[in-house]
Design a protein around this motif. Structure first.
Motif, mmCIF file in Angstrom:
data_model
loop_
_atom_site.group_PDB
_atom_site.id
_atom_site.type_symbol
_atom_site.label_atom_id
_atom_site.label_comp_id
_atom_site.label_asym_id
_atom_site.label_seq_id
_atom_site.Cartn_x
_atom_site.Cartn_y
_atom_site.Cartn_z
ATOM 1 N N ASP A 1 91.776 78.273 42.944
ATOM 2 C CA ASP A 1 91.361 77.648 41.691
ATOM 3 C C ASP A 1 89.845 77.656 41.531
ATOM 4 O OD1 ASP A 1 92.007 76.308 39.274
ATOM 5 O OD2 ASP A 1 91.402 74.413 40.170
ATOM 6 N N LEU A 2 89.137 77.398 42.604
ATOM 7 C CA LEU A 2 87.675 77.382 42.547
ATOM 8 C C LEU A 2 87.140 78.740 42.120
ATOM 9 C CD1 LEU A 2 85.157 75.677 43.066
ATOM 10 C CD2 LEU A 2 85.274 76.366 45.475
ATOM 11 N N LEU A 3 87.714 79.798 42.660
ATOM 12 C CA LEU A 3 87.259 81.142 42.302
ATOM 13 C C LEU A 3 87.633 81.497 40.868
ATOM 14 C CD1 LEU A 3 85.814 83.648 43.227
ATOM 15 C CD2 LEU A 3 87.927 84.442 44.306
ATOM 16 N N ARG B 1 83.300 81.639 52.160
ATOM 17 C CA ARG B 1 82.537 82.103 51.004
ATOM 18 C C ARG B 1 81.126 81.532 51.024
ATOM 19 N NH1 ARG B 1 87.008 80.276 46.522
ATOM 20 N NH2 ARG B 1 88.714 81.662 47.176
ATOM 21 N N ALA B 2 80.248 82.188 50.291
ATOM 22 C CA ALA B 2 78.893 81.678 50.053
ATOM 23 C C ALA B 2 78.697 81.557 48.548
ATOM 24 C CB ALA B 2 77.847 82.618 50.654
ATOM 25 N N TYR B 3 78.176 80.414 48.107
ATOM 26 C CA TYR B 3 77.987 80.136 46.689
ATOM 27 C C TYR B 3 76.524 79.772 46.419
ATOM 28 C CZ TYR B 3 83.011 78.823 47.071
ATOM 29 O OH TYR B 3 84.355 78.770 47.335
ATOM 30 N N ARG B 4 75.997 80.218 45.304
ATOM 31 C CA ARG B 4 74.763 79.627 44.808
ATOM 32 C C ARG B 4 75.054 78.174 44.425
ATOM 33 N NH1 ARG B 4 70.516 82.899 43.433
ATOM 34 N NH2 ARG B 4 70.968 85.132 43.311
ATOM 35 N N VAL B 5 74.212 77.273 44.851
ATOM 36 C CA VAL B 5 74.400 75.873 44.483
ATOM 37 C C VAL B 5 74.338 75.704 42.964
ATOM 38 C CG1 VAL B 5 73.246 73.615 44.539
ATOM 39 C CG2 VAL B 5 73.735 74.827 46.667
ATOM 40 N N SER B 6 73.488 76.486 42.303
ATOM 41 C CA SER B 6 73.392 76.387 40.845
ATOM 42 C C SER B 6 74.707 76.759 40.170
ATOM 43 C CB SER B 6 72.263 77.272 40.322
ATOM 44 O OG SER B 6 72.454 78.627 40.712
ATOM 45 N N LEU B 7 75.463 77.692 40.742
ATOM 46 C CA LEU B 7 76.764 78.065 40.185
ATOM 47 C C LEU B 7 77.756 76.914 40.334
ATOM 48 C CD1 LEU B 7 78.715 80.223 39.011
ATOM 49 C CD2 LEU B 7 79.189 80.915 41.384
ATOM 50 N N LEU B 8 77.750 76.257 41.480
ATOM 51 C CA LEU B 8 78.647 75.128 41.689
ATOM 52 C C LEU B 8 78.299 73.974 40.751
ATOM 53 C CD1 LEU B 8 78.781 75.218 45.587
ATOM 54 C CD2 LEU B 8 80.634 75.831 44.020
ATOM 55 N N ARG B 9 77.009 73.770 40.516
ATOM 56 C CA ARG B 9 76.621 72.709 39.583
ATOM 57 C C ARG B 9 77.105 73.031 38.169
ATOM 58 N NH1 ARG B 9 71.289 71.627 42.582
ATOM 59 N NH2 ARG B 9 71.862 69.781 43.778
ATOM 60 N N TRP B 10 77.063 74.303 37.799
ATOM 61 C CA TRP B 10 77.614 74.686 36.492
ATOM 62 C C TRP B 10 79.096 74.343 36.435
ATOM 63 C CZ3 TRP B 10 81.726 77.871 35.565
ATOM 64 C CH2 TRP B 10 82.001 78.143 34.209
ATOM 65 N N GLY B 11 79.833 74.659 37.509
ATOM 66 C CA GLY B 11 81.263 74.376 37.517
ATOM 67 C C GLY B 11 81.563 72.898 37.379
ATOM 68 N N ARG B 12 80.789 72.080 38.072
ATOM 69 C CA ARG B 12 81.015 70.632 37.972
ATOM 70 C C ARG B 12 80.708 70.121 36.562
ATOM 71 N NH1 ARG B 12 77.547 66.704 41.707
ATOM 72 N NH2 ARG B 12 75.928 67.574 40.338
ATOM 73 N N PHE C 1 87.162 69.944 37.992
ATOM 74 C CA PHE C 1 86.567 71.066 38.721
ATOM 75 C C PHE C 1 87.272 71.314 40.054
ATOM 76 C CE2 PHE C 1 82.728 72.636 41.295
ATOM 77 C CZ PHE C 1 82.988 73.958 40.979
ATOM 78 N N LEU C 2 87.437 70.286 40.862
ATOM 79 C CA LEU C 2 88.139 70.411 42.148
ATOM 80 C C LEU C 2 89.343 69.478 42.114
ATOM 81 C CD1 LEU C 2 84.974 70.436 44.395
ATOM 82 C CD2 LEU C 2 86.621 72.298 44.260
ATOM 83 N N ASN C 3 90.375 69.907 41.392
ATOM 84 C CA ASN C 3 91.509 69.015 41.155
ATOM 85 C C ASN C 3 92.784 69.454 41.872
ATOM 86 O OD1 ASN C 3 92.132 71.272 39.658
ATOM 87 N ND2 ASN C 3 92.425 70.197 37.712
ATOM 88 N N GLN C 4 92.639 70.372 42.842
ATOM 89 C CA GLN C 4 93.802 70.804 43.605
ATOM 90 C C GLN C 4 93.927 69.989 44.881
ATOM 91 O OE1 GLN C 4 95.896 73.508 42.313
ATOM 92 N NE2 GLN C 4 94.660 72.637 40.678
#
Length: 250
Positions: free
Chosen positions: A196-198, A167-178, A185-188
């Motif tokens: 889960d991330l998606l 996959r390719a993600y905008r870094v800004s989207l990942l920062r929102w998730g965190r 956020f990444l608890n699996q």
């Protein structure tokens, strides 16, 4: 401001696969017009076969190697790699994740980055788009993937391939998730981290797009780490929790 592509490769016992994979990445950069600067991050998740050394030996690429002393699972490797990237990446950068076993051809990266540049927030290299192909995967795994795709699409519309890690993600989207989910956020622990991330990011992503993937499982030389029945059970339990809006738990 210069925009970068970060390539995150979680790896466990992939010493023999990393050399041909990183060779393909280097060849891609030589053929990619207007390529963004690319930084590779390999997370060696407790390998004993020289995976870290193979990553450090790559020539012609900027490769950072992060090492877990012991094997902790894909979820932990993704968490370590993403935290490292988010600490250093610019807001307009793109993070690409893919398997380190050479089954995901890097030649999809330019199309994925182009989609991000055109406004997509997240792009999936999908086995379920016209033009996709799968080579070398046994029938049981193919049927399991089809069933998982159908079930996830019914319960959580918005994408077709929820389980592929390319996959390719905008870094800004990942920062929102965190920021939104904190330590959840990444608890699996295992392969369900990709589903889960998606599921979490689709709450924010305005545009999720897919490009066709040619999955080259026939090039895999390492042993598969996925336990199909265990992963299926974990994913079903995860779906039930996320359907209720519960972000907690592995």
């Amino acid at each position: 401001m210069t925009r970068h592509v970060w390539l995150l490769l979680p790896a466990y016992e992939e010493a023999r696969s990393l050399d041909p994979l990183l060779t393909d990445v280097r060849s891609l950069l030589a053929e990619w017009p207007d390529a963004w600067p690319l930084r590779v991050v390999v997370v060696d998740d407790g390998s004993t076969d020289g995976t870290a050394e193979a990553a450090r030996a790559a020539e012609g690429l900027e490769v950072e190697v992060l090492v877990h002393p012991e094997n902790q699972g894909l979820g932990a490797a993704m968490r370590t790699g993403m935290e490292h990237v988010l600490a250093e990446a610019g807001p307009s950068d793109v993070l690409v994740t893919m398997d380190a076993d050479h089954t995901h051809p890097p030649d999809r990266i330019p199309a994925m980055v182009e989609r991000i540049d055109a406004g997509a927030d997240l792009v999936i290299a999908s086995r379920f788009q016209p033009g996709a192909a799968v080579h070398g995967l046994d029938r049981t795994r193919v049927l399991t993937s089809l069933l998982a795709s159908w079930l996830l699409r019914v319960v959580f519309p918005g994408a077709r391939d929820y389980t592929c890690g390319y996959r390719a993600y905008r870094v800004s989207l990942l920062r929102w998730g965190r920021e939104r989910y904190g330590h959840e956020f990444l608890n699996q622990a295992g392969f369900s981290v990709m589903v889960d991330l998606l599921l979490k990011l689709r709450r924010r992503a305005r545009r999720i797009e897919e490009v066709p993937l040619t999955l080259r499982y026939d090039r895999k030389v390492s042993t598969s780490k996925m336990k199909v029945l265990q992963t299926a059970g974990t994913t079903l339990a995860l779906m039930a929790r996320r359907f209720r809006g519960d972000p907690r738990g592995p």
